[in-house]
Design an enzyme around this catalytic site. Sequence first.
Site, mmCIF file in Angstrom:
data_model
loop_
_atom_site.group_PDB
_atom_site.id
_atom_site.type_symbol
_atom_site.label_atom_id
_atom_site.label_comp_id
_atom_site.label_asym_id
_atom_site.label_seq_id
_atom_site.Cartn_x
_atom_site.Cartn_y
_atom_site.Cartn_z
ATOM 1 N N LYS A 143 95.886 105.236 168.065
ATOM 2 C CA LYS A 143 97.163 105.619 167.468
ATOM 3 C C LYS A 143 97.907 106.603 168.366
ATOM 4 O O LYS A 143 98.208 106.276 169.499
ATOM 5 C CB LYS A 143 96.920 106.151 166.057
ATOM 6 C CG LYS A 143 95.903 105.322 165.238
ATOM 7 C CD LYS A 143 96.367 103.904 164.937
ATOM 8 C CE LYS A 143 95.271 103.014 164.369
ATOM 9 N NZ LYS A 143 94.553 103.522 163.208
ATOM 10 N N TYR A 197 91.871 106.010 154.604
ATOM 11 C CA TYR A 197 92.191 104.865 155.459
ATOM 12 C C TYR A 197 91.290 103.697 155.021
ATOM 13 O O TYR A 197 90.080 103.885 154.823
ATOM 14 C CB TYR A 197 91.932 105.239 156.920
ATOM 15 C CG TYR A 197 91.998 104.064 157.853
ATOM 16 C CD1 TYR A 197 93.216 103.462 158.145
ATOM 17 C CD2 TYR A 197 90.853 103.530 158.428
ATOM 18 C CE1 TYR A 197 93.283 102.362 158.987
ATOM 19 C CE2 TYR A 197 90.911 102.434 159.275
ATOM 20 C CZ TYR A 197 92.132 101.854 159.540
ATOM 21 O OH TYR A 197 92.188 100.773 160.368
ATOM 22 N N ASP A 228 89.653 113.662 159.771
ATOM 23 C CA ASP A 228 90.268 112.576 160.529
ATOM 24 C C ASP A 228 91.681 113.040 160.879
ATOM 25 O O ASP A 228 92.557 113.114 160.022
ATOM 26 C CB ASP A 228 90.283 111.303 159.669
ATOM 27 C CG ASP A 228 90.879 110.108 160.405
ATOM 28 O OD1 ASP A 228 91.700 110.309 161.322
ATOM 29 O OD2 ASP A 228 90.538 108.966 160.050
ATOM 30 N N ARG A 245 76.687 103.231 180.045
ATOM 31 C CA ARG A 245 76.583 103.480 178.591
ATOM 32 C C ARG A 245 76.262 104.951 178.353
ATOM 33 O O ARG A 245 76.807 105.581 177.452
ATOM 34 C CB ARG A 245 75.523 102.579 177.933
ATOM 35 C CG ARG A 245 75.253 103.008 176.494
ATOM 36 C CD ARG A 245 74.526 102.001 175.615
ATOM 37 N NE ARG A 245 73.516 101.213 176.282
ATOM 38 C CZ ARG A 245 72.328 101.674 176.703
ATOM 39 N NH1 ARG A 245 72.009 102.947 176.525
ATOM 40 N NH2 ARG A 245 71.481 100.860 177.304
HETATM 41 C C1 LIG Z 1 93.291 103.318 162.548
HETATM 42 C C2 LIG Z 1 92.610 104.410 161.830
HETATM 43 C C3 LIG Z 1 91.208 104.532 161.837
HETATM 44 C C4 LIG Z 1 90.298 103.490 162.478
HETATM 45 O O1 LIG Z 1 90.451 103.436 163.850
HETATM 46 P P1 LIG Z 1 90.272 102.085 164.724
HETATM 47 O O2 LIG Z 1 90.578 102.564 166.102
HETATM 48 O O3 LIG Z 1 91.226 101.082 164.191
HETATM 49 O O4 LIG Z 1 88.863 101.652 164.547
HETATM 50 C C5 LIG Z 1 90.653 105.614 161.189
HETATM 51 N N1 LIG Z 1 91.414 106.527 160.555
HETATM 52 C C6 LIG Z 1 92.748 106.436 160.511
HETATM 53 C C7 LIG Z 1 93.532 107.479 159.802
HETATM 54 C C8 LIG Z 1 93.403 105.377 161.141
HETATM 55 O O5 LIG Z 1 94.735 105.288 161.078
#
Ligand SMILES: *Cc1c(COP(=O)(O)O)cnc(C)c1O
Length: 379
Positions: free
Chosen positions: A199, A102, A174, A49
Amino acid sequence: MTFGFETLAIHAGQEPDERTGAVIPPIFQTSTFAQDAVGSPRLGYEYSRSANPTRDSLQECLAALEGGSRGLTFASGLAAEDTLIRTVCRPGDHVVIPDDAYGGTYRLFAKVAQVWGVSWTAAKLSDVEAVRAAVTPETKMIWVETPTNPLLGIADIAALAGVARDAGALLVVDNTFASPYLQQPLALGADVVVHSTTKYVGGHSDVVGGALVVNDSDLASRLTFHQNAMGAINGPFDAWLTLRGLKTLAVRMERHCDNAERIAEFLVGHPKVTQVLYPGLPNHPGHEVAVKQMRRFGGMISFRLGDTDRAIAVCNNTKLFTLAESLGGIESLIEHPGQMTHASVAGSALEVPGDLVRLSVGIETADDLLADLDQALRG
Ligand SMILES: *Cc1c(COP(=O)(O)O)cnc(C)c1O
């Protein structure tokens, strides 16, 4: 020696294994580490961890690709966001969030952080003065997505960094939609980069994960403390899969962009499509800012059909585009944000239009993708 992006993606944080010569370092699938004597863990590893060598490789590689000094990875993008929010904000604090954030980020602020006394204001990020007006003396973070999901809005990172500096707040970007290959927010003045590595970074739709990248060493050590104290870490195998995906990020992104440009052009010329949202199009309201801060314009396209039922029918009619949430993988996906990814913002200020369709354009043969959309729009 300074290396290029592609070289860093393949080598940063990763050396052939010293003991065996394995070119790809082994997955350190272990919870704990043998110590030679009380109080002397080897290389500082005690318990996974707190630190794990596979996670360290991924963290170093991501930091190198974003131009940051420290990367931290988590079990999901939202776990990374939650760790950041609870590291930076206290009850009584305030954040500015995108008015088309998001859905999961919106839910985290509206349904979780708010209960703990952190208030928020949704602002239109493409309007710098609107963001400035949303700032209060309690604002600790300005939260930016660019391009946004699912409306592909563009925010001027450098300009918003100025607003954040004046407010004494952190600028958080982000960078999930662009990936570090297309956009590097820290170089534009951001304080924190957030990723859902689920992603484009992972890129193969086979692992969920998240990351934070920062440059400031004090913020880095506070986040590192919270990563361990709150424990929302990713496991070694997930870190390894993400690291494997990351090696091909540059070539994947080039092909995502090639294919998306062709599809955007096709949709613009299609009589049933009333609007195409893609920052690479010269008539997109954020095109000039996108040109300034992005290398190319990414693989995400949204378009409108003037009618909710028609949008749902197109989503149901594609054969090669898979009907699914998520994005950024090598395979093409289609979805209806209003009833799928963004169902949780229905009825709020962040509600998305019902006639909107979102594509995550994959790296298949472009002609096959065009033919599939053509038949789906006809059907
Ligand atoms: C998918 C996504 C998230 C969240 O991420 P997870 O891995 O699903 O928890 C945050 N911001 C954007 C722009 C996303 O597409």
